[in-house]
Design an enzyme around this catalytic site. Structure first.
Site, short mmCIF file in Angstrom:
data_model
loop_
_atom_site.label_atom_id
_atom_site.label_comp_id
_atom_site.label_asym_id
_atom_site.label_seq_id
_atom_site.Cartn_x
_atom_site.Cartn_y
_atom_site.Cartn_z
N HIS A 363 -7.71 -2.85 1.65
CA HIS A 363 -6.27 -2.85 1.92
C HIS A 363 -5.88 -1.63 2.77
O HIS A 363 -4.80 -1.09 2.63
CB HIS A 363 -5.48 -2.81 0.61
CG HIS A 363 -5.58 -4.06 -0.20
ND1 HIS A 363 -5.03 -4.17 -1.46
CD2 HIS A 363 -6.16 -5.25 0.05
CE1 HIS A 363 -5.28 -5.37 -1.95
NE2 HIS A 363 -5.96 -6.04 -1.05
N HIS A 406 -0.68 -6.63 -3.24
CA HIS A 406 -1.75 -7.09 -2.37
C HIS A 406 -1.17 -7.32 -0.98
O HIS A 406 0.00 -7.66 -0.83
CB HIS A 406 -2.40 -8.33 -2.96
CG HIS A 406 -3.07 -8.06 -4.27
ND1 HIS A 406 -4.19 -8.72 -4.69
CD2 HIS A 406 -2.79 -7.17 -5.26
CE1 HIS A 406 -4.58 -8.27 -5.86
NE2 HIS A 406 -3.72 -7.32 -6.24
#
Length: 435
Positions: A363, A406
């Site tokens: 990420h 997310h």
């Protein structure tokens, strides 16, 4: 969804984490089940290609060239006072090409590669560019700095033999694997499932040491305030407030063995893992080119756990998660905690285990942050690269302060808003009112 997953969510509630009130509407604080990117009509994953590209792939004004490596962005003039992006040099099938943009160039190479492409184009920190022999065309020190990441470890518990729960561990048996491959073709079985159980908690919900940890971090930050690069102190003040009031501590239910250390999974056994994700970090990494050759990847130095508060918070999160073995109904479903296991008890031992098993979540963000230029910013609120014309960045690298979520939906949101900005349809006042 299996009944065992409901029991695991119930365990979270019994541990003091309430059900999330609006998990799909901007308020994920608590525990909840999230939807998956799963197309029930085709039993396949729904993602950017299927959702955005395939419906418009036949447009005459759209060409997608795969397996092509971009080398650099070229300005309209090498001697101009402003870098006006005009051409892109790329390599395809062993040959180098240059394509000319009629309007503007949009750089969407992701947080790992976007800063490298800017540097290869002469946009970045002059000290970095000098080392790789590239003349500075735009002095922009923020390129490749302020890098932030989400990281995970997993606490695993061994399930009792009489507990009904089909975990991914059973796929280690070739016959069972074949069975579920066949079931998938019929729209059933484990290959039609995914991770759905999520919990987002505040630090105060996780540990009674929250105030102590935050106070120590605040004292250290204020003591070192004069030594920070421009803008970092302001970020740290926001981060401290998020530790006090926001739910950045994430726990993900994974049906199976996730971190096989220090003990690997035993054949024939089933496990449930609680993935402990650190989202709001104080450590800052860098991504910089180490060569003028575009084929050489940049150096990614994440500076993991450089700020001690990151490790302190993570240790407390692991301790909370390990204690779930004493909370019903999980305690009635398991035989023992399997990893990290009984030999790891003290905070120091937990910290050492974290450093051994920790993983990125891919990420990576913030390497070309949307901040004021004087505070290390690379792009402005219109996504335009400072000191340039006709050049924008549209990817996760523009996020200045990482978020506790997310990243897929955020990346889509950035892209859709960028499209409105480019077309002149974005209305900041309307967006602010909606938020």
């Amino acid at each position: 969804m299996q009944e065992a997953e409901l029991k695991l969510q119930e365990t979270m509630v019994n541990a003091g984490i309430p059900l999330a009130a609006r998990p799909s509407n901007g308020d994920p604080v608590g525990t909840y089940f999230a939807p998956c990117n799963y197309d029930v009509r085709t039993n396949t994953r729904s993602y950017a290609t299927t959702a955005y590209y395939l419906p418009i792939k036949d447009r005459p004004n759209l060409t997608v060239l795969v397996a092509a490596r971009v080398n650099r962005i070229l300005p309209s003039s090498e001697s101009g006072s402003v870098f006006t992006a005009e051409r892109v040099e790329f390599e395809y099938d062993g040959k180098v090409y240059i394509v000319r943009a009629k309007r503007e160039i949009i750089l969407s190479a992701g947080a790992l590669k976007t800063p490298q492409l800017l540097e290869l184009s002469g946009i970045g920190n002059p000290n970095v560019l000098r080392k790789i022999g590239i003349p500075t065309k735009v002095d922009l020190p923020g390129v490749g700095r302020n890098v932030q990441e989400h990281m995970t470890v997993a606490v695993s518990f061994e399930l009792r033999n009489d507990v009904k729960f089909d975990t991914y561990d059973i796929l280690a048996d070739p016959d069972v694997l074949k069975k579920h491959v066949d079931l998938y073709r019929a729209g059933a079985g484990l290959f039609t499932t995914n991770v759905t159980g999520f919990t987002f908690a505040t630090l105060h919900q996780i540990t009674p040491r929250a105030d102590e940890i935050i106070k120590a971090a605040e004292d250290k930050i204020m003591k070192n305030a004069a030594s920070y690069p421009p803008g970092l102190l302001e970020q740290y003040k926001i981060s401290l407030d998020r530790l006090r009031n926001s739910a950045g501590c994430e726990i993900i239910i994974f049906p199976g063995m996730m971190t096989p250390y220090p003990r690997p999974a035993e054949k024939g056994k089933r496990y449930v893992s609680m993935v402990v994700a650190l989202n709001h970090t104080f450590s800052r990494g860098t991504i910089h080119s180490v060569s003028s050759d575009p084929a050489v990847n940049p150096e990614f130095d994440p500076h993991y756990l450089e700020e001690e508060i990151d490790l302190q918070v993570w240790v407390e999160m692991v301790k909370f998660t390990r204690n779930l073995k004493n909370v019903s109904p999980l305690k009635d479903m398991i035989t023992k905690e399997y990893n990290p296991g009984p030999d790891i008890q003290t905070d120091e031992e937990i910290a050492a285990w974290i450093k051994t098993v920790m993983s990125t979540t891919w990420h990576t963000a913030s390497s070309c942050s949307m901040l004021p230029q004087e505070n290390g910013g690379v792009v402005d609120p219109q996504l335009k690269v400072y000191g340039t014309e006709k050049l924008r960045v549209v990817d996760l690298s523009v996020v200045p302060l990482h978020f506790a979520a997310h990243t897929q939906a955020m990346v889509y949101g950035i892209a859709e808003q960028a499209a409105d900005i480019i077309k002149g349809k974005f209305q900041p006042q309307v967006a602010a009112a909606a938020a």
